[in-house]
Write an enzyme that holds these catalytic residues in place. Structure first.
Site, PDB file in Angstrom:
ATOM      1  N   LYS A   1     -15.632   5.484   5.298  1.00 46.01           N
ATOM      2  CA  LYS A   1     -14.463   5.547   6.173  1.00 46.01           C
ATOM      3  C   LYS A   1     -14.616   6.665   7.197  1.00 46.01           C
ATOM      4  O   LYS A   1     -15.445   7.563   7.041  1.00 46.01           O
ATOM      5  CB  LYS A   1     -13.225   5.780   5.316  1.00 46.01           C
ATOM      6  CG  LYS A   1     -12.907   4.589   4.439  1.00 46.01           C
ATOM      7  CD  LYS A   1     -11.682   3.919   4.959  1.00 46.01           C
ATOM      8  CE  LYS A   1     -11.388   2.651   4.234  1.00 46.01           C
ATOM      9  NZ  LYS A   1      -9.969   2.553   3.925  1.00 46.01           N
TER      10      LYS A   1
ATOM     11  N   GLU B   1     -13.849   5.839  -0.667  1.00 43.49           N
ATOM     12  CA  GLU B   1     -14.747   4.969   0.095  1.00 43.49           C
ATOM     13  C   GLU B   1     -15.468   5.809   1.143  1.00 43.49           C
ATOM     14  O   GLU B   1     -14.889   6.216   2.132  1.00 43.49           O
ATOM     15  CB  GLU B   1     -13.939   3.830   0.730  1.00 43.49           C
ATOM     16  CG  GLU B   1     -13.333   2.910  -0.324  1.00 43.49           C
ATOM     17  CD  GLU B   1     -12.315   1.931   0.249  1.00 43.49           C
ATOM     18  OE1 GLU B   1     -12.696   1.105   1.090  1.00 43.49           O
ATOM     19  OE2 GLU B   1     -11.135   2.010  -0.161  1.00 43.49           O
TER      20      GLU B   1
ATOM     21  N   GLU C   1      -9.405   9.945   4.940  1.00 41.66           N
ATOM     22  CA  GLU C   1      -9.485   8.498   4.659  1.00 41.66           C
ATOM     23  C   GLU C   1     -10.497   8.184   3.572  1.00 41.66           C
ATOM     24  O   GLU C   1     -10.368   7.187   2.877  1.00 41.66           O
ATOM     25  CB  GLU C   1      -9.870   7.721   5.926  1.00 41.66           C
ATOM     26  CG  GLU C   1      -8.733   7.525   6.893  1.00 41.66           C
ATOM     27  CD  GLU C   1      -9.176   6.637   8.050  1.00 41.66           C
ATOM     28  OE1 GLU C   1      -9.487   5.470   7.798  1.00 41.66           O
ATOM     29  OE2 GLU C   1      -9.236   7.131   9.182  1.00 41.66           O
TER      30      GLU C   1
ATOM     31  N   GLU D   1       0.860  -1.189   0.000  1.00 40.14           N
ATOM     32  CA  GLU D   1       0.000   0.000   0.000  1.00 40.14           C
ATOM     33  C   GLU D   1       0.884   1.222   0.000  1.00 40.14           C
ATOM     34  O   GLU D   1       1.884   1.274   0.714  1.00 40.14           O
ATOM     35  CB  GLU D   1      -0.824   0.121   1.297  1.00 40.14           C
ATOM     36  CG  GLU D   1      -1.916  -0.865   1.501  1.00 40.14           C
ATOM     37  CD  GLU D   1      -2.677  -0.588   2.823  1.00 40.14           C
ATOM     38  OE1 GLU D   1      -2.822   0.591   3.223  1.00 40.14           O
ATOM     39  OE2 GLU D   1      -3.097  -1.566   3.451  1.00 40.14           O
TER      40      GLU D   1
END
Ligand SMILES: *[C@@H]1O[C@H](CO)[C@@H](O)[C@H](O)[C@H]1NC(C)=O
Ligand SMILES: *[C@@H]1O[C@H](CO)[C@@H](O)[C@H](O)[C@H]1NC(C)=O
Ligand SMILES: *[C@@H]1O[C@H](CO)[C@@H](O)[C@H](O)[C@H]1NC(C)=O
Ligand SMILES: *[C@@H]1O[C@H](CO)[C@@H](O)[C@H](O)[C@H]1NC(C)=O
Length: 329
Positions: free
Chosen positions: A300, A297, A305, A243
């Site tokens: 989150k 997303e 985030e 990541e």
């Protein structure tokens, strides 16, 4: 990063100088993405697979489970899938029959139509500090490796992202990569922002290594390399970046968070890991890399985030790091 930001990479060597900021729209970059699901508005996996195949040069994805819908959707796409064993399932997989059953249920129905590249045994297990999961991670890795061998699935390799030294011997012996999650985003200060996002900067001379550094990514990678070297003769173990990323939006006045910085970091990291330049201590090496993340997303916890994605759920790019094809195929 699936549940919380992590792996604050070790120390600070510190650094020098200036790669170009222009992000070439070169269609030749081979890059992976983490495909996370903490959202309630993402498109179905089949659409995602078709989109990635036709509109991008992304050739590998990594998921945080072994979601059968995703595995099915990526069949015959030429895009490989890396799957993850949930941390809670790790202890049970230390027993061979359980590991064989896991492979029978999660891998065999999809392989080889879907190219499964790695099975990751847990995610950031040391960070979560569950003693049982930690204790069983290496046994479960060995058992899964053995079970894959028994099933003749010798093209699927076993690893676990970012775990530490006690794993290196396993990687050295099985020729599997040590996976790390470097995030200069969690290491920069206002005065080192340019250095963190690959913009022109004064760079840094590291006295210990006597090398000049032009970006924080190289510095973090070399910190890992030195740690591996100090632990023994492990320099030959491949390093995969499981990541890395940079958010494109955050809370008002959150330092360093902007579309421009996300584009600079992710765009340059894609070019850098593919360039064959390597790092000062690992010259000429390329690094298999998975950008975090494919989508923004929306479930989150914090604004930043929620904004690590390269794409919005409607497939529109948040920005292009050089993975878009000029003509869809
Ligand atoms: C694996 O391959 C060997 C040799 O080709 C074969 O004898 C064996 O039956 C295979 N096992 C499985 C589970 O497919
Ligand atoms: C590092 O950069 C400085 C300043 O540009 C230069 O004088 C020095 O020779 C470089 N050192 C190495 C080891 O490349
Ligand atoms: C790692 O593997 C290499 C090559 O197989 C070997 O030479 C080296 O000694 C191993 N390192 C350790 C610490 O076992
Ligand atoms: C890296 O590549 C350069 C240019 O091809 C070559 O001169 C150098 O010897 C290589 N270094 C290593 C460590 O392989």
């Amino acid at each position: 990063m699936e549940k919380t930001p992590l792996f604050l990479l070790f120390f600070s060597l510190h650094i020098l100088l200036a790669p170009s900021t222009a992000i070439a729209a070169a269609a030749s970059c081979s890059i992976g993405v983490n495909y996370g699901f903490w959202a309630d508005n993402l498109p179905p996996p089949a659409q995602v697979a078709a989109f990635l195949k036709t509109h991008t040069t992304i050739d590998r994805i990594k998921i945080f489970d072994a979601n059968p819908d995703v595995l099915r959707a990526f069949a015959n796409t030429g895009i490989s899938v890396t799957v993850t064993v949930a941390n809670a399932d790790v202890p049970s997989l230390a027993k061979l029959p359980a590991a064989q059953a896991w492979i029978a249920n999660n891998i065999l129905p999809f392989h080889p139509q879907t190219t499964i590249r790695y099975i990751l045994v847990g995610n950031e297990v040391l960070y979560w500090k569950d003693k049982t999961v930690i204790a069983y991670t290496l046994p479960a890795m060995k058992t899964l490796h053995h079970a894959l061998h028994l099933a003749n699935l010798t093209d699927i390799r076993v690893s676990t992202p970012h775990a530490l030294s006690f794993l290196l011997d396993f990687h050295n012996r099985t020729k599997t990569p040590f996976m790390v999650n470097p995030y200069p985003f969690f290491g920069f200060r206002p005065e080192t922002l340019d250095y963190a996002v690959f913009r022109p900067n004064r760079g840094l001379y590291d006295k210990a290594t006597r090398k000049n550094y032009t970006n924080m990514f190289d510095e973090q990678m070399d910190a890992i390399y030195i740690a591996m070297k100090k632990l023994g003769n492990y320099e030959g173990v491949e390093i995969v970046i499981a990541e890395t990323g940079w958010p494109s939006a955050g809370d008002p006045n959150q330092p360093g968070v902007s579309l421009e910085n996300a584009l600079s970091y992710n765009g340059n990291v894609v070019k850098h890991v593919n360039s064959g330049k390597g790092t000062p201590l690992m010259p000429n090496r390329t690094f298999e890399t998975y950008i975090f993340a494919l989508f923004n997303e929306n479930l989150k916890a914090s604004v930043s985030e929620r904004n690590y994605g390269l794409f919005k759920p409607d497939f529109s790019p948040v920005y292009d790091v050089g993975v878009m094809r000029s003509t869809p195929v």
